[in-house]
Design a protein around this motif. Structure first.
Motif, PDB file in Angstrom:
ATOM      1  N   ARG A   1      11.326  -9.286  16.813  1.00 53.91           N
ATOM      2  CA  ARG A   1      12.409  -9.222  15.808  1.00 53.91           C
ATOM      3  C   ARG A   1      12.175 -10.148  14.619  1.00 53.91           C
ATOM      4  N   LYS A   2      10.979 -10.663  14.455  1.00 56.58           N
ATOM      5  CA  LYS A   2      10.680 -11.505  13.299  1.00 56.58           C
ATOM      6  C   LYS A   2      10.755 -10.668  12.016  1.00 56.58           C
ATOM      7  N   THR A   3      11.063 -11.356  10.920  1.00 52.00           N
ATOM      8  CA  THR A   3      11.219 -10.678   9.630  1.00 52.00           C
ATOM      9  C   THR A   3       9.865 -10.489   8.962  1.00 52.00           C
ATOM     10  N   VAL A   4       9.670  -9.295   8.417  1.00 50.78           N
ATOM     11  CA  VAL A   4       8.441  -8.928   7.704  1.00 50.78           C
ATOM     12  C   VAL A   4       8.809  -8.523   6.282  1.00 50.78           C
ATOM     13  N   ILE A   5       8.063  -9.019   5.319  1.00 51.09           N
ATOM     14  CA  ILE A   5       8.240  -8.617   3.916  1.00 51.09           C
ATOM     15  C   ILE A   5       6.868  -8.294   3.332  1.00 51.09           C
ATOM     16  N   PRO A   6       6.818  -7.618   2.186  1.00 55.01           N
ATOM     17  CA  PRO A   6       5.515  -7.371   1.558  1.00 55.01           C
ATOM     18  C   PRO A   6       4.804  -8.697   1.237  1.00 55.01           C
ATOM     19  N   GLY A   7       3.489  -8.663   1.159  1.00 57.81           N
ATOM     20  CA  GLY A   7       2.742  -9.845   0.772  1.00 57.81           C
ATOM     21  C   GLY A   7       3.164 -10.325  -0.605  1.00 57.81           C
ATOM     22  N   PHE A   8       3.254 -11.638  -0.771  1.00 58.12           N
ATOM     23  CA  PHE A   8       3.675 -12.187  -2.061  1.00 58.12           C
ATOM     24  C   PHE A   8       2.566 -12.044  -3.103  1.00 58.12           C
ATOM     25  N   ILE A   9       2.989 -11.819  -4.343  1.00 58.11           N
ATOM     26  CA  ILE A   9       2.077 -11.685  -5.484  1.00 58.11           C
ATOM     27  C   ILE A   9       2.374 -12.811  -6.462  1.00 58.11           C
ATOM     28  N   ASP A  10       1.411 -13.707  -6.643  1.00 54.07           N
ATOM     29  CA  ASP A  10       1.553 -14.781  -7.625  1.00 54.07           C
ATOM     30  C   ASP A  10       0.993 -14.253  -8.934  1.00 54.07           C
ATOM     31  N   ALA A  11       1.883 -13.939  -9.877  1.00 53.07           N
ATOM     32  CA  ALA A  11       1.489 -13.203 -11.077  1.00 53.07           C
ATOM     33  C   ALA A  11       0.868 -14.068 -12.166  1.00 53.07           C
ATOM     34  N   HIS A  12       0.807 -15.383 -11.959  1.00 54.26           N
ATOM     35  CA  HIS A  12       0.125 -16.243 -12.932  1.00 54.26           C
ATOM     36  C   HIS A  12      -0.229 -17.558 -12.256  1.00 54.26           C
ATOM     37  N   SER A  13      -1.518 -17.752 -11.984  1.00 50.98           N
ATOM     38  CA  SER A  13      -2.002 -19.025 -11.447  1.00 50.98           C
ATOM     39  C   SER A  13      -3.473 -19.154 -11.826  1.00 50.98           C
ATOM     40  N   HIS A  14      -4.079 -20.224 -11.351  1.00 52.95           N
ATOM     41  CA  HIS A  14      -5.476 -20.503 -11.700  1.00 52.95           C
ATOM     42  C   HIS A  14      -6.271 -20.817 -10.433  1.00 52.95           C
TER      43      HIS A  14
ATOM     44  N   VAL B   1      18.647 -13.684  -3.006  1.00 54.09           N
ATOM     45  CA  VAL B   1      17.414 -13.726  -2.212  1.00 54.09           C
ATOM     46  C   VAL B   1      16.690 -12.382  -2.278  1.00 54.09           C
ATOM     47  N   GLU B   2      17.428 -11.284  -2.150  1.00 57.69           N
ATOM     48  CA  GLU B   2      16.795  -9.963  -2.217  1.00 57.69           C
ATOM     49  C   GLU B   2      16.116  -9.747  -3.564  1.00 57.69           C
ATOM     50  N   GLU B   3      16.778 -10.170  -4.628  1.00 56.77           N
ATOM     51  CA  GLU B   3      16.172 -10.042  -5.954  1.00 56.77           C
ATOM     52  C   GLU B   3      14.916 -10.899  -6.054  1.00 56.77           C
ATOM     53  N   ALA B   4      14.967 -12.093  -5.499  1.00 60.70           N
ATOM     54  CA  ALA B   4      13.808 -12.992  -5.566  1.00 60.70           C
ATOM     55  C   ALA B   4      12.613 -12.425  -4.810  1.00 60.70           C
ATOM     56  N   ILE B   5      12.870 -11.772  -3.680  1.00 62.27           N
ATOM     57  CA  ILE B   5      11.771 -11.138  -2.931  1.00 62.27           C
ATOM     58  C   ILE B   5      11.143 -10.026  -3.756  1.00 62.27           C
TER      59      ILE B   5
END
Length: 552
Positions: free
Chosen positions: A80-93, A487-491
């Motif tokens: 029952r652990k929560t799963v979300i799509p992989g995070f995308i860091d849209a600007h880093s170095h 939170v939903e918007e942030a995800i």
């Protein structure tokens, strides 16, 4: 194809649905008994996913997905652990940061004396006369409450040139020998778009140099990284990102060397995130001559936008503002490039089919950049240029309306309110309600992204969520509460919106059949968490392309 569907979008959708004829494909991996937040409006919740050949084969109920299993399918009970799509860091170095972690002194320390000790220790292991380099120094986080000076660095290391970069990436601090090696003295004029700080009473160098003034050091410091060093840097940063749930990252100031490093790391099995590699405008002519442009590559390494820089930094207080910094009545920040320079480089990229991403922090910088984009689109219209505003920090209603009209994409700092709260006082309460303006962007229908800018900001996605949702720093101070989002918007900002910013919304960013199997398993459900403890939710597993890139 109608006018609303680009060729890129059409091909991406076609690939997604043609790759998996369900009657033939069998799952390699099934994750079931989960709480899956898909970020897919057509099917927002699921309990199980099946994965084959690096993509989602099925998404749905436990029974439906488990019925697809063959004897060879591996099955994992998620408990029952929560799963979300992989995070995308849209600007880093990340590629640059990986090299820094390999070779430089990490100066993310809480006192100047600790920094001096770390630099002295490195100097003792460095051949005589060679440079001692540091990174991630932050003038607002040391207990002395003052900036690093040339005297501090001379006292620590007098016989090596020392050059320490602020974690914001726009200012540096050097010792006397480093200034001599760079050919800088009290009489050296400030270069266009840069500043060499001097003591107003004595005229002597303070040690700090800002913006384009750092080019003088860039010429003096030997660049002796090997091809294997670059690959090792990507390998190192890959592991760091995967531990936090990041499966894709935009390399925001890349070069052909970085592209090769990503390819080398991919071929050696060491690349654990998908790289969208911006190219610094200095390399644009060579890239165009070679027939390269935005979108070339594959699902792991792809050429991104051409990168331009309009103004300065938020964390270092050099962003160009229309009204001065709090407590500094004559300081409006720095414009690094003129509008005409931005237009000249931007036009070349625009006509050659490149996406453009321009660093623009202050409202003056954003206004200038939007004028360039508007001019380009008026003179040479393109159907879907997806102009990007890198950082896009200080906005107003007029700027937001122009961004919406252009379809421009902002990539605001995601962790700054939480991590860099001590710097927020330089902007004032009213202006902070118009900074990192996710609420305003989303309300206007603008697809803003999650972006760390690491090293300047921390890249931890759960910290980004807490920062965006609470607008509260580590000490409990609230900065700009009007820009809070859910939170939903942030995800969604940290997943599907990031994919859109790189023309890949049909490939990744949500958990849907046919999309790349990138996901994160969290220790707790962020939708049920106290917003003030989101940063403490552990990442238990990360998958990119059906492969575990991190397991706790």
């Amino acid at each position: 194809m109608n006018d609303g569907t680009s060729r890129r979008e059409f091909l991406g959708t076609l690939a997604a649905f043609s790759l998996f004829p369900l009657e033939q494909e069998k799952p390699e991996l099934i994750l079931y008994n989960g709480n899956i937040l898909t970020v897919n409006d057509r099917e927002p919740r699921a309990h199980a996913v099946a994965i084959a050949r690096g993509r989602f084969l099925a998404v749905g109920s436990d029974s439906d997905v488990l019925n697809l299993a063959s004897a060879a399918s591996k099955k994992i009970d998620l408990g029952r652990k929560t799963v979300i799509p992989g995070f995308i860091d849209a600007h880093s170095h990340p590629a640059e940061a990986g090299l820094m972690h390999l070779r430089m002194v990490d100066c993310d320390l809480r006192s100047i004396s600790a920094m001096q000790a770390a630099l002295r220790e490195r100097a003792a292991k460095t051949p005589p006369g060679e440079w001692v380099l540091g990174f991630k120094y932050d003038d607002t986080k040391t207990e002395e409450g003052r900036p690093l000076t040339v005297a501090d660095l001379d006292a620590a290391v007098p016989d090596h040139p020392v050059h320490v970069a602020h974690r914001g990436g726009h200012t540096t601090y050097s010792n006397s020998l480093a200034f001599r090696k760079a050919g800088i003295d009290e009489k050296t004029p400030d270069p266009p778009g840069g500043k060499i700080d001097r003591d107003p009473a004595t005229g002597k160098l303070t040690g700090r140099v800002a913006e384009s003034g750092n080019a003088l050091f860039d010429k003096a410091i030997p660049q002796n990284f090997t091809r294997d060093d670059h690959r090792e840097g990507v390998k190192l940063i890959s592991k760091m990102l995967a531990r936090t749930g990041i499966t894709s990252a935009t390399e925001a100031q890349g070069s052909p060397t970085d592209l090769r490093a990503y390819q080398d790391a991919y071929e050696s099995g060491d690349l654990l995130y998908r790289a969208y590699c911006f190219i610094n405008f200095h390399f644009l002519d060579a890239m165009i001559a070679a027939g390269n442009r935005t979108g070339l590559g594959d699902e792991w390494v792809r050429i991104g936008a051409v990168k331009l820089v309009c103004d300065g930094s938020i964390s270092e207080r050099t962003a160009r503002l229309s009204t001065p910094y709090e407590g500094r009545p004559n300081d409006y920040g720095i414009l690094v490039m003129t509008e005409e320079e931005l237009y000249t480089h931007g036009r070349k990229a625009h006509l050659a089919g490149w996406q453009i991403g321009t660093h623009a922090n202050g409202d003056v910088g954003i206004d200038t950049t939007l004028r360039v984009y508007e001019r380009l689109q008026k003179e040479s219209p393109r159907r879907d240029p997806r102009f990007r505003l890198e950082h896009c920090t200080v906005v107003n209603d007029g700027l937001i309306a122009r961004m919406k009209a252009l379809g421009a994409i902002p990539t605001p700092f995601s962790t700054y309110v939480y991590y860099h709260g001590e710097k927020m006082r330089y902007y004032g309460a009213d202006r902070l309600n118009h900074m990192f303006a996710l609420r305003s962007f989303l309300d206007a229908g603008i697809r803003a992204t999650q972006a760390s800018d690491y090293p300047p900001g921390e890249f931890i996605p759960m910290m980004a969520l807490q920062s965006e949702v609470t607008r509260t720093d580590t000490k409990g101070n609230v900065w700009g509460p009007k820009q809070r989002i859910t939170v939903e918007e942030a995800i969604r900002v940290g997943t599907l919106n990031g994919a859109y910013a790189s023309y890949e919304e049909n490939l990744k960013g949500s958990i849907e059949v046919g999309k790349l199997a990138d996901l994160v398993v969290l220790g707790r459900d962020p939708l049920k968490e106290n917003p003030s403890t989101l940063v403490n939710i552990p990442v238990e597993r990360t998958i990119a392309g059906g492969r575990w890139t991190f397991e706790s």
